[in-house]
Motif scaffolding. Structure first.
Motif, PDB file in Angstrom:
ATOM      1  N   TYR A  98       0.862  -1.183   0.000  1.00 25.59           N
ATOM      2  CA  TYR A  98       0.000   0.000   0.000  1.00 25.59           C
ATOM      3  C   TYR A  98       0.896   1.229   0.000  1.00 25.59           C
ATOM      4  CZ  TYR A  98      -4.075   2.857   1.261  1.00 25.59           C
ATOM      5  OH  TYR A  98      -5.079   3.783   1.272  1.00 25.59           O
ATOM      6  N   PHE A 103       6.820   9.927   1.922  1.00 27.04           N
ATOM      7  CA  PHE A 103       7.267  10.530   3.182  1.00 27.04           C
ATOM      8  C   PHE A 103       7.041   9.590   4.363  1.00 27.04           C
ATOM      9  CE2 PHE A 103       2.952  11.503   4.616  1.00 27.04           C
ATOM     10  CZ  PHE A 103       2.244  11.544   3.418  1.00 27.04           C
ATOM     11  N   HIS A 233      -6.628  12.635  11.188  1.00 27.04           N
ATOM     12  CA  HIS A 233      -5.209  12.440  10.859  1.00 27.04           C
ATOM     13  C   HIS A 233      -4.367  13.638  11.250  1.00 27.04           C
ATOM     14  CE1 HIS A 233      -5.028   8.565   8.930  1.00 27.04           C
ATOM     15  NE2 HIS A 233      -6.236   8.809   8.473  1.00 27.04           N
ATOM     16  N   PHE A 447     -10.712   0.386   7.948  1.00 25.81           N
ATOM     17  CA  PHE A 447     -10.164   0.216   6.599  1.00 25.81           C
ATOM     18  C   PHE A 447      -9.196  -0.972   6.583  1.00 25.81           C
ATOM     19  CE2 PHE A 447      -6.635   1.497   3.664  1.00 25.81           C
ATOM     20  CZ  PHE A 447      -7.340   1.435   2.477  1.00 25.81           C
ATOM     21  N   ASP A 458     -17.365   4.751   4.889  1.00 23.77           N
ATOM     22  CA  ASP A 458     -17.495   3.871   3.721  1.00 23.77           C
ATOM     23  C   ASP A 458     -16.891   2.492   3.953  1.00 23.77           C
ATOM     24  OD1 ASP A 458     -14.944   4.870   3.641  1.00 23.77           O
ATOM     25  OD2 ASP A 458     -14.959   5.378   1.522  1.00 23.77           O
ATOM     26  N   TYR A 505     -14.033   9.684   8.713  1.00 27.59           N
ATOM     27  CA  TYR A 505     -13.968   9.049  10.032  1.00 27.59           C
ATOM     28  C   TYR A 505     -15.017   9.573  11.011  1.00 27.59           C
ATOM     29  CZ  TYR A 505      -9.313   7.429   8.623  1.00 27.59           C
ATOM     30  OH  TYR A 505      -8.256   6.851   7.971  1.00 27.59           O
ATOM     31  N   PHE A 523      -0.131  19.423   1.434  1.00 24.82           N
ATOM     32  CA  PHE A 523      -1.433  18.804   1.180  1.00 24.82           C
ATOM     33  C   PHE A 523      -2.550  19.838   1.155  1.00 24.82           C
ATOM     34  CE2 PHE A 523       0.867  15.835   4.090  1.00 24.82           C
ATOM     35  CZ  PHE A 523       1.146  14.849   3.170  1.00 24.82           C
ATOM     36  N   TRP A 583     -10.608  10.055  -2.932  1.00 20.19           N
ATOM     37  CA  TRP A 583      -9.810   8.916  -2.465  1.00 20.19           C
ATOM     38  C   TRP A 583      -9.387   7.996  -3.587  1.00 20.19           C
ATOM     39  CZ3 TRP A 583      -8.600  10.677   1.990  1.00 20.19           C
ATOM     40  CH2 TRP A 583      -9.527  11.386   2.737  1.00 20.19           C
ATOM     41  N   TYR A 589     -13.679   7.689 -10.630  1.00 23.38           N
ATOM     42  CA  TYR A 589     -13.903   6.924  -9.398  1.00 23.38           C
ATOM     43  C   TYR A 589     -15.198   7.370  -8.711  1.00 23.38           C
ATOM     44  CZ  TYR A 589     -12.689   5.166  -4.647  1.00 23.38           C
ATOM     45  OH  TYR A 589     -12.661   4.557  -3.419  1.00 23.38           O
ATOM     46  N   VAL A 695      -5.657   8.315  -4.071  1.00 24.96           N
ATOM     47  CA  VAL A 695      -5.183   9.660  -3.727  1.00 24.96           C
ATOM     48  C   VAL A 695      -5.655   9.994  -2.320  1.00 24.96           C
ATOM     49  CG1 VAL A 695      -7.272  10.731  -4.717  1.00 24.96           C
ATOM     50  CG2 VAL A 695      -5.198  12.096  -4.483  1.00 24.96           C
ATOM     51  N   PHE A 696      -4.969  10.922  -1.658  1.00 24.54           N
ATOM     52  CA  PHE A 696      -5.543  11.568  -0.477  1.00 24.54           C
ATOM     53  C   PHE A 696      -5.077  13.004  -0.415  1.00 24.54           C
ATOM     54  CE2 PHE A 696      -1.684  11.347   2.119  1.00 24.54           C
ATOM     55  CZ  PHE A 696      -1.053  10.196   1.689  1.00 24.54           C
ATOM     56  N   ASN A 697      -5.864  13.799   0.233  1.00 23.95           N
ATOM     57  CA  ASN A 697      -5.542  15.214   0.427  1.00 23.95           C
ATOM     58  C   ASN A 697      -5.107  15.912  -0.862  1.00 23.95           C
ATOM     59  OD1 ASN A 697      -4.328  13.865   3.387  1.00 23.95           O
ATOM     60  ND2 ASN A 697      -6.121  15.183   3.320  1.00 23.95           N
ATOM     61  N   ILE A 702      -1.645   7.184  -3.922  1.00 25.23           N
ATOM     62  CA  ILE A 702      -1.402   5.967  -3.151  1.00 25.23           C
ATOM     63  C   ILE A 702      -1.942   4.769  -3.920  1.00 25.23           C
ATOM     64  CG2 ILE A 702      -3.519   6.314  -1.760  1.00 25.23           C
ATOM     65  CD1 ILE A 702      -1.715   5.318   0.678  1.00 25.23           C
ATOM     66  N   TYR A 704      -3.503   1.100  -4.899  1.00 27.80           N
ATOM     67  CA  TYR A 704      -4.500   0.104  -4.497  1.00 27.80           C
ATOM     68  C   TYR A 704      -4.350  -1.098  -5.423  1.00 27.80           C
ATOM     69  CZ  TYR A 704      -6.858   3.457  -1.436  1.00 27.80           C
ATOM     70  OH  TYR A 704      -7.155   4.341  -0.432  1.00 27.80           O
TER      71      TYR A 704
HETATM   72  C1  LAN Z   1      -7.006   6.426   3.582  1.00 30.09           C
HETATM   73  C2  LAN Z   1      -7.196   5.088   3.021  1.00 30.09           C
HETATM   74  C3  LAN Z   1      -8.612   4.659   2.867  1.00 30.09           C
HETATM   75  C4  LAN Z   1      -9.540   5.809   2.585  1.00 30.09           C
HETATM   76  C5  LAN Z   1     -10.897   5.393   1.986  1.00 30.09           C
HETATM   77  C6  LAN Z   1     -11.631   4.364   2.819  1.00 30.09           C
HETATM   78  C7  LAN Z   1     -10.676   4.785   0.607  1.00 30.09           C
HETATM   79  C8  LAN Z   1     -11.748   6.641   1.832  1.00 30.09           C
HETATM   80  O1  LAN Z   1     -12.932   6.344   1.157  1.00 30.09           O
HETATM   81  C9  LAN Z   1     -11.899   7.378   3.125  1.00 30.09           C
HETATM   82  C10 LAN Z   1     -10.535   7.830   3.665  1.00 30.09           C
HETATM   83  C11 LAN Z   1      -9.523   6.694   3.843  1.00 30.09           C
HETATM   84  C12 LAN Z   1      -9.857   5.953   5.113  1.00 30.09           C
HETATM   85  C13 LAN Z   1      -8.094   7.213   3.996  1.00 30.09           C
HETATM   86  C14 LAN Z   1      -7.815   8.488   4.672  1.00 30.09           C
HETATM   87  C15 LAN Z   1      -6.384   9.032   4.600  1.00 30.09           C
HETATM   88  C16 LAN Z   1      -5.326   7.941   4.651  1.00 30.09           C
HETATM   89  C17 LAN Z   1      -5.448   7.196   5.959  1.00 30.09           C
HETATM   90  C18 LAN Z   1      -5.614   6.990   3.486  1.00 30.09           C
HETATM   91  C19 LAN Z   1      -5.546   7.636   2.121  1.00 30.09           C
HETATM   92  C20 LAN Z   1      -4.418   6.072   3.555  1.00 30.09           C
HETATM   93  C21 LAN Z   1      -3.234   6.990   3.973  1.00 30.09           C
HETATM   94  C22 LAN Z   1      -3.858   8.328   4.438  1.00 30.09           C
HETATM   95  C23 LAN Z   1      -3.089   8.930   5.632  1.00 30.09           C
HETATM   96  C24 LAN Z   1      -3.651  10.311   5.945  1.00 30.09           C
HETATM   97  C25 LAN Z   1      -1.605   9.010   5.311  1.00 30.09           C
HETATM   98  C26 LAN Z   1      -0.771   9.766   6.282  1.00 30.09           C
HETATM   99  C27 LAN Z   1      -0.695  11.177   5.872  1.00 30.09           C
HETATM  100  C28 LAN Z   1      -1.144  12.212   6.588  1.00 30.09           C
HETATM  101  C29 LAN Z   1      -1.520  13.473   5.914  1.00 30.09           C
HETATM  102  C30 LAN Z   1      -1.285  12.137   8.064  1.00 30.09           C
END
Ligand code: LAN
Length: 731
Positions: A98, A103, A233, A447, A458, A505, A523, A583, A589, A695-697, A702, A704
């Motif tokens: 994953y 970073f 987070h 998750f 979700d 969350y 971010f 995400w 998506y 993706v996030f933020n 990221i 999958y």
């Molecule tokens: C994830 C992974 C899963 C993701 C989904 C369930 C796909 C989404 O639908 C809701 C948000 C969530 C749970 C999510 C939130 C942010 C995460 C945890 C990540 C993308 C995986 C890594 C990321 C986390 C914030 C990484 C660390 C970085 C920071 C900015 C603290």
């Protein structure tokens, strides 16, 4: 003891090898917790043979026979399942690397270094190999994520990791990386989080770090910007950051640290104006520039408050309370912690507070292994401790959509998956939920796994759907009784926001204006919870499914929830007809999820303007070859971008699923997409990895890796059920 430390460092350097023996690596799955083991001992290796999934993760040949070529989409699903079944782990779920963000490994490795955690030679060796493999082909630097351009964030931190694991500064890879780092301005140009890590390590002075006052935790809860209101987070990262900032703690000085002070900077270390560089940042790193408001606050905190008004009793109380909150997080997760940034940071705090021999530090060291992964390139850090529940839920749903849940051939695999989800349901709320600002979670799924134990709207929804589907299939046992299903529903129902939407969350605890205090620079959208189409739609489909089977349980509330959520989903549709995904990449998506949720309440192409516009949007992006290929730039810019390498199977599957859920009336475009997915299937049933999916933020991508199985099979299976007589290949 400096001399002793140096010995330790040089010994490590000597132990760095070119490569480890890949036939000695094993992945252990213990109830959904992953750890990698290197078996140096021949006897041990013989007793614990490599499995298919070990070999698959490691990129070793599986030597599987070719399957009969799939003529129909359903054959293709069956072939896909033949392969995917071999990857199911003993506890019943699917694992995967994953990675993506660049970073995370630095957080782990620097935390090891400053807490003097020994790094075995095989770990050091494969971390080196991974980072060497991932250095940017042109300039030798590293980016925010594996597909991004080189940044100061990625380059300065990963360079430091390589030095810690024992790579010589004169190594050609290092020379090249350092040149790029210096061209980008050196570590003075790094964003806040990197500056914080460098200060902790003692390769920067604390004055270069913008203030992170733990006193904020002492504010009364009603204060509108209290950290308890931030996105989970960010508050979990802010917490340890504030603790060590307040302490001004730094690691013991070593030769390596002295040397890095020379290597990381363009300037002479002794001449650097630390305070003057607090806001220095290379534009490449500066995705979300700090606002005038935050700059003003920072200036005030650093120049007026800290030197003149920061009073000791308050400092001590704040540090104590911060430590208490860290300990509550440890207790709730058995020292695993929320994710790969806060975990390592917490470990350093505990080391600073209780010393090297404390149970908390040792338990953290142990559990940090669950964030690491080995792939063909080497060892990397995962974004969480895995994707266990999430991927398993989608795998089950794909098989359901293909109409194969009753096929005895797949029952053992599905039964194992059901047992896993049964085992992983969270049975209780955390202790002192209010005190540590946690959300209700009883009956939820996380998750990754229940050890981490953070419910996500979700993740609960997708897992619940999978459980309901299987338990309502003849031949499957009811492992999760109604009471536990209702627990999940009760928790799910807490997730709706006043405007009808759902977040990740927790429901938002503060307004979007809070983004003005985003100090991370790299971010976007991190400060609070936002409304997410993906999360909202997942809850809608889960509640709809539940409601069909249990029409009496909290019926009025559920109906009302769905109605309001769908109304919000409609308002979130963009003028071009698509939905923005937060995400997964990106419009493709989220549009898939949106169309699926509209369909779950009976709105499709024929009767819904929204569904029709969603379909038109997807169709307008289909490529000549029948596929789709959205690029991650869309997440950053908010506009659709094509991937330069062309159609992607995962992206194509998402678009097709959306179209089919919406009952798009024209079959030709769908057929073309299905053909593309079938053409890309390998003779052994697998699909190969293509561009990054998640993706996030907004700015960080990221991977999958299981999506190339679950969504492709879902699209193929849906097609097979919908058009049982349509031929894809004419022969
Ligand atoms: C994830 C992974 C899963 C993701 C989904 C369930 C796909 C989404 O639908 C809701 C948000 C969530 C749970 C999510 C939130 C942010 C995460 C945890 C990540 C993308 C995986 C890594 C990321 C986390 C914030 C990484 C660390 C970085 C920071 C900015 C603290």
């Amino acid at each position: 003891s400096n001399a002793g430390d140096e010995d330790h460092t040089t010994k490590r350097a000597r132990m760095l090898e070119t490569k480890t023996d890949y036939t000695r690596w094993r992945m252990r799955d213990e109830g959904g917790c992953h750890t990698w083991h290197y078996l140096e001992d021949d006897e041990a290796a013989k007793k614990w043979p490599q499995t298919y999934y070990d070999k698959y993760y490691l990129g070793l040949p599986l030597d599987l026979p070719d399957l009969p070529k799939a003529k129909t989409p359903l054959d293709a699903v069956r072939n896909g399942l033949e392969f995917f079944e071999k990857l199911q782990l003993p506890s019943g779920h699917w694992g995967c690397e994953y990675g993506g963000p660049m970073f995370l490994l630095p957080c782990i490795v620097i935390s090891w270094y400053v807490t003097k955690t020994p790094i075995p030679w095989y770990v050091a060796t494969e971390i080196k190999n991974y980072l060497f493999a991932r250095a940017h082909p042109e300039d030798g630097g590293w980016g925010l994520h594996i597909e991004g351009e080189s940044t100061v964030f990625g380059t300065s931190l990963n360079y430091t990791v390589l030095r810690i694991v024992g790579v010589d500064p004169d190594h050609p890879v290092m020379v090249k990386a350092r040149a790029t780092l210096h061209k980008l301005g050196g570590a003075t140009h790094a964003p806040h989080w990197a500056k914080w890590w460098f200060a902790v390590m003692g390769v920067a002075e604390w004055d270069i770090v913008n203030p992170v006052p733990p006193e904020l935790w002492l504010l009364p809860d009603w204060v509108p910007f209290h950290p308890w209101r931030w996105w989970v987070h960010i508050r979990q990262v802010f917490l340890p950051m504030s603790y060590l900032w307040s302490k001004g703690w730094r690691a013991e000085e070593t030769d390596l640290i002295r040397s890095l002070r020379k290597e990381l900077y363009v300037e002479d270390y002794d001449k650097i104006d630390w305070a003057g560089n607090r806001n220095t940042i290379n534009p490449i790193d500066n995705y979300h520039p700090k606002t005038w408001l935050l700059n003003t606050i920072n200036w005030f905190l650093a120049n007026i408050w800290k030197p003149y008004f920061r009073v000791k009793p308050l400092v001590e109380r704040a540090e104590e309370w911060a430590m208490k909150l860290i300990e509550m997080e440890n207790e709730n997760t058995d020292h695993l912690d929320l994710a790969t940034v806060s975990g390592p940071m917490n470990m350093v705090c505990l080391y600073a507070c209780y010393g090297p021999d404390s149970y908390a530090v040792r338990r953290h060291q142990e559990r940090s292994a669950e964030f690491l992964w080995v792939n063909r390139e080497g060892m990397l850090a995962n974004g969480t401790n895995g994707v266990q529940c999430w991927d398993t839920a989608f795998a089950v749903q794909a098989i359901m959509d293909a109409g194969l849940t009753e096929d005895p051939r797949w029952r053992p695999m599905l039964l194992k998956a059901l047992k896993f989800l049964d085992d992983q349901q969270i049975r209780d709320n955390v202790k002192d939920q209010e005190k540590c600002y946690r959300q209700q979670r009883k009956g939820a799924w996380a998750f990754s796994n229940k050890d981490q134990g953070y419910a996500v709207s979700d993740c609960v929804s997708e897992a619940l759907k999978a459980v309901i589907i299987l338990q309502k299939t003849p031949g499957f046992p009811t492992l999760i009784d109604d009471r536990r299903i209702f627990d999940a529903i009760d928790t799910l129902l807490t997730y709706q926001n006043p405007n009808g939407s759902c977040s990740s969350y927790e429901p938002p605890r503060a307004g979007k204006w809070m983004e003005m205090l985003n100090a991370a620079e790299v971010f976007g959208n991190i400060m609070v919870e936002y409304e997410y189409p993906e999360c909202t739609t997942a809850v809608v489909t889960a509640l709809s499914l539940f409601h069909k089977h249990w029409p009496d349980y909290r019926a009025a509330e559920i109906e009302r929830f769905i109605e309001r959520a769908v109304a919000w989903i409609k308002t979130a549709q963009k003028p071009h007809g698509g939905w923005y995904g937060s995400w997964g990449i990106c419009f493709t998506y989220a549009t898939m999820f949106a169309l699926e949720s509209l369909a779950s309440i009976g709105e499709t192409y024929a009767n819904s303007e929204h569904a029709r516009r969603g379909c038109e949007f997807l169709i307008s992006k289909q490529r000549e070859d029948g596929g789709w290929s959205e690029h991650y730039k869309a997440c950053e810019t908010g506009e659709y971008h094509e991937h330069p390498t062309g159609s992607q199977v995962v992206m194509t599957a998402w678009a097709l699923i959306g179209l089919m859920k919406a009952q798009y009336p024209h079959i030709e475009p769908i057929k073309k997409g299905i053909r593309l997915i079938m053409d890309r299937q390998q003779p052994n049933g697998e699909w190969l990895q293509e561009a990054i999916e998640g993706v996030f933020n907004k700015s960080c991508m990221i991977s999958y890796p299981n999506y190339k199985f679950t969504f492709t099979m879902k699209a193929l299976g849906m097609f097979a059920r919908k058009y049982p007589d349509v031929k894809i290949y004419d022969d």
